[in-house]
Design an enzyme around this catalytic site. Sequence first.
Site, PDB file in Angstrom:
ATOM      1  N   HIS A  34       4.153  -6.281  -2.429  1.00 40.12           N
ATOM      2  CA  HIS A  34       4.869  -5.204  -3.104  1.00 40.12           C
ATOM      3  C   HIS A  34       6.347  -5.247  -2.731  1.00 40.12           C
ATOM      4  CE1 HIS A  34       0.827  -2.928  -3.168  1.00 40.12           C
ATOM      5  NE2 HIS A  34       1.160  -3.082  -4.424  1.00 40.12           N
ATOM      6  N   CYS A  44       2.547   2.707   2.698  1.00 43.13           N
ATOM      7  CA  CYS A  44       1.408   2.772   1.761  1.00 43.13           C
ATOM      8  C   CYS A  44       0.467   3.909   2.084  1.00 43.13           C
ATOM      9  CB  CYS A  44       0.574   1.504   1.815  1.00 43.13           C
ATOM     10  SG  CYS A  44       1.464   0.023   2.151  1.00 43.13           S
TER      11      CYS A  44
HETATM   12  C1  CIR Z   1      -4.084  -3.975  -1.576  1.00 44.91           C
HETATM   13  O1  CIR Z   1      -4.063  -5.206  -1.542  1.00 44.91           O
HETATM   14  O2  CIR Z   1      -3.939  -3.351  -2.609  1.00 44.91           O
HETATM   15  C2  CIR Z   1      -4.321  -3.236  -0.281  1.00 44.91           C
HETATM   16  N1  CIR Z   1      -5.194  -3.969   0.546  1.00 44.91           N
HETATM   17  C3  CIR Z   1      -3.014  -2.984   0.422  1.00 44.91           C
HETATM   18  C4  CIR Z   1      -2.085  -2.105  -0.342  1.00 44.91           C
HETATM   19  C5  CIR Z   1      -0.811  -1.903   0.376  1.00 44.91           C
HETATM   20  N2  CIR Z   1       0.018  -0.993  -0.311  1.00 44.91           N
HETATM   21  C6  CIR Z   1       1.345  -1.075  -0.323  1.00 44.91           C
HETATM   22  O3  CIR Z   1       1.915  -2.040   0.145  1.00 44.91           O
HETATM   23  N3  CIR Z   1       2.002  -0.107  -0.940  1.00 44.91           N
END
Ligand code: CIR
Length: 253
Positions: free
Chosen positions: A161, A248
């Site tokens: 991201h 997150c």
């Molecule tokens: C994913 O791959 O969607 C989750 N394991 C981690 C999401 C992390 N979110 C973020 O960086 N905003």
Amino acid sequence: MFTKAIVRTPSKSIVDGITSANLGKPVYEKALAQHADYVEALIECGLDVTILAAEEDYPDACFVEDVALMTPHCAIITNPGAESRKGETQSMIATVEDFYDRVEFIEAPGTVEAGDIMMVGEHYYIGLSDRTNGIGAMQMINYLEKHGMSGSTVNMSEMLHLKTGLSYLENNHLLATGEFVSKPEFEKYDMLEIPSEEEYAANSVWVNDTVLTPKGFPQAKAIIEKTGYKIREIDVSEFQKLDGGLSCLSLRF
Ligand code: CIR
């Protein structure tokens, strides 16, 4: 200033979350303890924290930042690009409607995960990642403009991201690592470059003049200390195992 935050308790299914990291599976009990300390840190920063119940059907649902963008003027429910995460928005809608009268929705074929969105005042940078596509970003920009704000897209190719490698720490301070260090659109900021061996700490969070930063990254801590902000370290090792950073784990607004 932020006054509120929303978080979601990790579920037992967190062990099945999406990951590209090679750090092993998260340990559920440890994730719960780390999450509780994260909530404590938000409270220390003066926020009222709403804690949503765990969702066993969605292993990544504790990463609430990706499913909504909370602005001072409206909230926007996203449409996550990861197939297994699309359903996470359903239970978030009612919660967001408790706080906002104006709620907008990203619609397919547009996809957006708000971990790709970095707020700088009334402007929002939107990373075009594997999770956020051009159609979703355009919908997002249209909603932002409708409510008196602005947005622009950022091309990216290396990180999960946008905020995996970039954090705006207010007062023109921009924490950056990897591909984001040399992007022309960020030249106007005071760049605090995080070395690649500590890139995970480039995802830190400014909350009311405290910077929340992951524990165990001494170079990054020394760099952030130069801003003069108070620093609160949090151990988030279990979330790092799923590519999840500090930002997150909450919606702050
Ligand atoms: C994913 O791959 O969607 C989750 N394991 C981690 C999401 C992390 N979110 C973020 O960086 N905003």
